[in-house]
Scaffold this active site. Structure first.
Site, PDB file in Angstrom:
ATOM      1  N   ILE A 279      25.378  32.618  -9.198  1.00  0.00           N
ATOM      2  CA  ILE A 279      24.031  32.268  -8.714  1.00  0.00           C
ATOM      3  C   ILE A 279      23.454  31.200  -9.649  1.00  0.00           C
ATOM      4  O   ILE A 279      23.364  31.414 -10.854  1.00  0.00           O
ATOM      5  CB  ILE A 279      23.121  33.501  -8.707  1.00  0.00           C
ATOM      6  N   ASP A 323      -0.971  -3.856   0.266  1.00  0.00           N
ATOM      7  CA  ASP A 323      -2.067  -4.825   0.250  1.00  0.00           C
ATOM      8  C   ASP A 323      -1.496  -6.149  -0.204  1.00  0.00           C
ATOM      9  O   ASP A 323      -0.437  -6.190  -0.822  1.00  0.00           O
ATOM     10  CB  ASP A 323      -3.098  -4.433  -0.817  1.00  0.00           C
ATOM     11  N   ASP A 623      -6.961   0.671  -2.686  1.00  0.00           N
ATOM     12  CA  ASP A 623      -7.774   0.621  -3.900  1.00  0.00           C
ATOM     13  C   ASP A 623      -9.210   1.065  -3.682  1.00  0.00           C
ATOM     14  O   ASP A 623      -9.866   1.537  -4.581  1.00  0.00           O
ATOM     15  CB  ASP A 623      -7.736  -0.784  -4.519  1.00  0.00           C
TER      16      ASP A 623
HETATM   17  P1  ATP Z   1      -6.105  -6.895   0.393  1.00  0.00           P
HETATM   18  O1  ATP Z   1      -6.531  -5.947   1.470  1.00  0.00           O
HETATM   19  O2  ATP Z   1      -4.764  -7.443   0.573  1.00  0.00           O
HETATM   20  O3  ATP Z   1      -6.372  -6.409  -0.991  1.00  0.00           O
HETATM   21  P2  ATP Z   1      -8.400  -8.565   0.320  1.00  0.00           P
HETATM   22  O4  ATP Z   1      -8.762  -8.280  -1.080  1.00  0.00           O
HETATM   23  O5  ATP Z   1      -8.518  -9.955   0.781  1.00  0.00           O
HETATM   24  O6  ATP Z   1      -6.950  -8.175   0.662  1.00  0.00           O
HETATM   25  P3  ATP Z   1     -10.768  -7.346   1.138  1.00  0.00           P
HETATM   26  O7  ATP Z   1     -11.136  -7.072  -0.267  1.00  0.00           O
HETATM   27  O8  ATP Z   1     -11.021  -6.349   2.186  1.00  0.00           O
HETATM   28  O9  ATP Z   1      -9.257  -7.647   1.245  1.00  0.00           O
HETATM   29  O10 ATP Z   1     -11.452  -8.723   1.513  1.00  0.00           O
HETATM   30  C1  ATP Z   1     -11.501  -9.189   2.839  1.00  0.00           C
HETATM   31  C2  ATP Z   1     -12.206 -10.497   2.915  1.00  0.00           C
HETATM   32  O11 ATP Z   1     -13.552 -10.351   2.479  1.00  0.00           O
HETATM   33  C3  ATP Z   1     -11.605 -11.576   2.021  1.00  0.00           C
HETATM   34  O12 ATP Z   1     -10.617 -12.294   2.699  1.00  0.00           O
HETATM   35  C4  ATP Z   1     -12.807 -12.450   1.718  1.00  0.00           C
HETATM   36  O13 ATP Z   1     -12.989 -13.417   2.731  1.00  0.00           O
HETATM   37  C5  ATP Z   1     -13.961 -11.490   1.753  1.00  0.00           C
HETATM   38  N1  ATP Z   1     -14.326 -11.054   0.404  1.00  0.00           N
HETATM   39  C6  ATP Z   1     -13.533 -10.541  -0.534  1.00  0.00           C
HETATM   40  N2  ATP Z   1     -14.213 -10.217  -1.641  1.00  0.00           N
HETATM   41  C7  ATP Z   1     -15.487 -10.546  -1.398  1.00  0.00           C
HETATM   42  C8  ATP Z   1     -16.708 -10.440  -2.132  1.00  0.00           C
HETATM   43  N3  ATP Z   1     -16.748  -9.942  -3.367  1.00  0.00           N
HETATM   44  N4  ATP Z   1     -17.832 -10.860  -1.550  1.00  0.00           N
HETATM   45  C9  ATP Z   1     -17.830 -11.332  -0.313  1.00  0.00           C
HETATM   46  N5  ATP Z   1     -16.733 -11.468   0.437  1.00  0.00           N
HETATM   47  C10 ATP Z   1     -15.577 -11.067  -0.082  1.00  0.00           C
END
Ligand code: ATP
Length: 883
Positions: A279, A323, A623
């Site tokens: 065993i 992402d 995230d």
């Molecule tokens: P992933 O999902 O791959 O991490 P990501 O970081 O581009 O990509 P989001 O953080 O959801 O995804 O951002 C989506 C969109 O929002 C971006 O493409 C950008 O145009 C806009 N964005 C990102 N960060 C900001 C911010 N701090 N303020 C305003 N608009 C933003």
């Protein structure tokens, strides 16, 4: 106390101020108040673990048998059985303690971090080091690290369900509370273990550790989830099956012995010892240790495992949903181009270093629209860029850091945010809204600054700024602007659009505020792919793992990055399109499409579910606060260590300490290695035990004397099941481990193919051992010497057989034998122990051994060699037959 005091009173009560404690004072307080942690479950008492080993019915029977043998005068036998059982239990105790210790030390690595002000400087420290009086900055997505009095907040909302059980977020803000206010209704306090779902705040720590409200209620700390893993469960079931089988076989051997008129007690002892030996009771501990050691290896590969099962599941992953930003790309953002007032500008410079120029062939770079655009980027922003250790760094998000740097290059200082204007309100950025708004009071009127994804800003804009003044944003202009956006995104740039407007009342609803904006223009931010990602994607392809990019960024940018890193971009699909699909349609799309853009966390959840319906084992990265459902749903939820929120980390099975996609692939490789090692030593133990059964059975069927005594059987078990098996668990991965498709989900450790090999080799080893005994007896050698040769022979055969489980599919002529140091040591130690047993007089008496002659050694070695050869013959035959 505190909540019914004004901020100044709280500061003086806690002897602190807005600049935070000094390091010396923090240190002193730490020694008074202790670490900011909840008490842990006390470790199990080692003596109880030791006693646990004696719970097994078989061990009890064996001990009873040993007592009986003592009663009939077999004192030595009885003592040795006792000793071996105790030794075995001590070994199990050692393994269990070691497993528990490694798991406890892992827990320390999962601690939360806190952003504090000390000596007037912000720094990130281990949340355990917080002391009353510390000034803490809280952001959305973080877990509140202690009980904190809020004296400054923006739109703060907290999920207090860990305290109240109700998961509706409640608003919090500074302001003195009535002394009678119940704990959870104190809106100027946030409590340890609750979660900031929105907004941000600054506060002062009022209580830490067990003194917090959470400490008083909950009492015990959450720890790494070490609940039984699927693998352990599978092994448990396997162990039970083997247990039943071995008891039946042992019983059969006992009955057979009685029919053959052998001595009752001796046969009983042989039967029970065999059952105990066969065993694989040490297996669960060896598996736990292998997994725990594996977790250490994972850490070296930047994967922090939060759940032991994840290691096993990682090896089965058939699709990784990742992402883009920061995982596939470097997350080092630099504004490269600007479009505003019908002009393109190029921006020079690297990183956050505020050195660079804004150039345009058509116009001077001091255009009023450009000026307003850059200012908007700086004001609608929560990130600071500053010089630290000779390097410019961004404290906040890289996208915003890039916009601050742009402003600094343009000559606007970051103090501009507070000069001549005061902050009034913020509508925060979320992955679902994809835009952000900040409102300031400037010279008596409110100005709203907004930035976000171009689709969002264009949809909210009514006018646009041109060199001829403000003009209506007609559908035709919108099409032209979209065209510019696609062109810029086509270069792989991340596009942020900016707009503004004057408002009368900042208390309107968010939708009313973010409406009728004046569109200013676009900034194009570069975020190059990580150099190692291309190779990692290729490795996935070889390993039969699909890679799906799921990003909030625009489809054009996503495609461009996808092309650079080798992900198929043929059918990129957008979040709005997913909204229009039912689950079946989404499932269909998922068979082809490898890029999903402009998605929200809710889409991620649907995607994972559909992939799982198709039988995929999924890994999903995340995230943000809203990523939790998708992380929990996926088979391995992976949170980002650097840019991930506490909420995402808590929902995950694994944390990527460097946020790097390549590390996930390393983790998969490590997961495959560990599973393969566990399979190796399990198979080895089973095969070796089977060899022992065959040995005894054959000897009996051939009417030979007892081939192995009970103590010898128990010794063999001790020698092979422990050190060798453990060392086999540390083996490196096979060179082609990432060249074959993932093993199917929930595959059994023992499959038909391995069972064939185990039976074949077990028969061969048993045959050899019984053969040695037979021929030595036939040659007229004393029974004791023949038995010693069979006993030592069997151990040596098993030790050689172990090599058959390393690189199982590699020919014996190409296998590497000596490259695992711990295995070499374990092997030599086991071998040395056998020498002691046959050549040291006292051991000879205990184990019924006699010194072996050179001749005996020669035959044992020759027979041993055949074990390697037979494994090769089996391998070749199997390959021929399969083809
Ligand atoms: P992933 O999902 O791959 O991490 P990501 O970081 O581009 O990509 P989001 O953080 O959801 O995804 O951002 C989506 C969109 O929002 C971006 O493409 C950008 O145009 C806009 N964005 C990102 N960060 C900001 C911010 N701090 N303020 C305003 N608009 C933003």
């Amino acid at each position: 106390m505190y909540y019914d005091n004004k901020p100044d009173e709280v500061f003086s009560l806690l002897d602190s101020d807005k600049g935070g404690l000094s390091s010396a004072s923090a240190c002193e307080r730490l020694s008074i108040y202790g670490r900011n942690r909840l008490s842990e479950k006390p470790a199990r008492n080692p003596f109880l673990i030791f006693l646990d080993q004696f719970k097994s019915a078989l061990v009890i029977i064996l001990l009873i048998a040993a007592v009986i043998s003592a009663a009939v005068g077999e004192i030595v036998d009885s003592a040795v059985i006792f000793a071996i059982v105790v030794l075995n239990s001590l070994l199990s105790l050692y393994l269990t303690l070691k497993a528990e210790k490694s798991i406890r030390s892992l827990k320390g690595m999962l601690s939360h971090k806190a952003n504090v002000l000390r000596n007037n400087m912000s720094e990130i420290i281990d949340a355990e080091l917080l002391v009353p009086g510390d000034i803490v900055l809280l952001e959305s997505g973080s877990t509140v690290p202690a009980d904190i009095y809020i004296f400054n907040s923006v739109n703060l909302h907290v999920d207090q369900s860990s305290l109240t059980g109700e998961s509706v977020a409640v608003g919090k803000q500074s302001g003195v509370q009535n002394a009678e206010t119940p704990v959870t209704e104190r809106t100027n306090m946030v409590f340890m273990g609750t979660i900031i779902t929105m907004g941000r705040a600054t506060g002062i720590v009022t209580a830490t550790g067990m003194q917090t409200e959470f400490g008083r209620i909950a009492g015990l700390a959450k720890s790494i989830d070490t609940g039984t893993t699927r693998l352990q469960l599978k092994l448990d079931i396997l162990g039970r099956k083997l247990g039943i089988a071995s008891v039946l076989i042992a019983f059969a051997i006992f009955v057979l012995g009685l029919f053959q008129d052998r001595e009752l007690l001796s046969m009983f002892l042989v039967g029970v010892s065999l059952a105990v030996a066969v065993i694989p009771e040490g297996l669960p501990a060896v598996v736990t240790i292998t997994l725990a050691l594996g977790v250490r290896n994972m850490i070296n590969r930047n994967c922090l495992i939060r759940n032991l099962s994840a290691t096993e599941t990682l090896g089965e992953i058939s699709v990784i949903c990742t992402d883009k930003t920061g995982t596939l790309t470097k997350n080092e953002m630099t504004v490269r181009s600007i479009y505003c007032g019908a002009r393109f500008y190029t921006v020079t410079g690297e990183g956050y270093q505020p050195e660079g120029k804004i150039l345009s062939e058509e116009a001077p770079a001091d255009d009023a629209i450009l000026n307003r655009l850059i200012l908007t980027g700086m004001l609608c922003n929560n990130t600071d860029v500053f010089l630290q250790d000779g390097k410019y760094t961004a404290a906040g998000t890289p996208t915003e850091g890039a916009l601050v740097t742009l402003g600094m290059k343009y000559g606007i200082s970051s103090n501009e945010r507070t000069r001549n204007r005061s902050f009034a309100k913020e509508i925060e950025f979320t992955s679902s809204r994809k835009r952000m708004t900040s409102i300031y009071l400037e010279n008596g009127s409110y100005c709203l600054y907004c930035k976000g994804a171009p689709e969002q800003i264009l949809a909210c804009s009514a006018l646009y700024a041109s060199s001829d003044g403000l003009k209506e944003l007609t559908p035709a202009v919108k099409v032209e602007l979209e065209d510019v956006y696609y062109r810029m995104a086509g270069e792989g740039l991340r596009i942020i659009a900016l707009g503004y407007r004057m408002i009368e009342d900042p208390n309107l609803s968010d939708n009313e505020l973010e409406d009728a904006l004046i569109f200013l223009g676009f900034t194009g931010i570069s975020d190059p792919p990580r150099p190692e990602v291309r190779e990692a994607v290729e490795k996935c392809r070889d390993a039969g793992i699909e890679v799906i990019m799921i990003t909030g960024d625009s489809p054009v940018t996503a495609r461009s990055i996808g092309r650079e890193i080798g992900i198929s971009t043929d059918n990129a699909v957008c979040g709005v399109e997913i909204d229009r699909m039912n689950d079946d349609e989404l499932g269909e799309i998922l068979k082809e499409c490898r890029v999903f853009a402009r998605v929200t966390p809710e889409h991620k959840f649907r995607i994972v579910k559909q992939l799982q319906m198709q039988g995929h084992v999924t890994a999903m990265t995340g995230d943000g606060v809203n990523d939790s459902p998708a992380l929990k749903q996926s088979d391995v939820g992976i949170a980002m260590g650097i840019k991930g929120t506490d909420v995402a980390k808590d929902a995950s099975d694994m944390i990527l300490t460097d946020d790097n996609f390549a590390s996930i692939v390393d983790g998969v490789e490590e997961g495959r290695r560990q599973y393969e090692n566990i399979r190796r030593f399990t198979n080895f133990i089973i095969s070796a035990n089977f060899g022992e059964i065959i040995t005894i059975l054959l000897a009996m069927l051939m009417h030979m004397p007892v081939i192995l005594f009970a103590v010898q059987i128990l010794w063999i078990n001790l020698a092979t099941d422990s050190a060798l098996a453990l060392a086999l668990g540390t083996d490196r991965s096979a060179p082609d481990s990432m060249k074959s498709p993932p093993r199917p989900h929930n595959t059994d450790i023992l499959n038909r193919e391995t069972v064939g090999f185990l039976l074949f080799m077990g028969l061969w080893i048993g045959g050899l051992t019984a053969g040695i005994f037979y021929f030595m007896l036939k040659a007229g050698l004393p029974e004791a010497e023949a038995r010693s040769a069979a006993f030592i022979g069997l151990i040596i055969f098993e030790m050689i057989h172990m090599f058959n489980f390393r690189e199982a599919d590699v020919s014996v002529f190409r296998k590497s034998y000596l490259d695992n140091k711990s295995l070499n040591i374990a092997w030599l130690a086991t071998f040395a122990a056998q020498l002691v047993i046959i050549y040291w007089q006292p051991a000879q008496d205990v184990f019924y051994t006699r010194p072996l002659s050179m001749n005996d050694w020669f035959f044992i070695s020759l027979a041993g060699l055949s074990i390697i050869l037979m494994a090769e013959i089996y391998r070749v035959l199997r390959n021929v037959l399969i083809k």
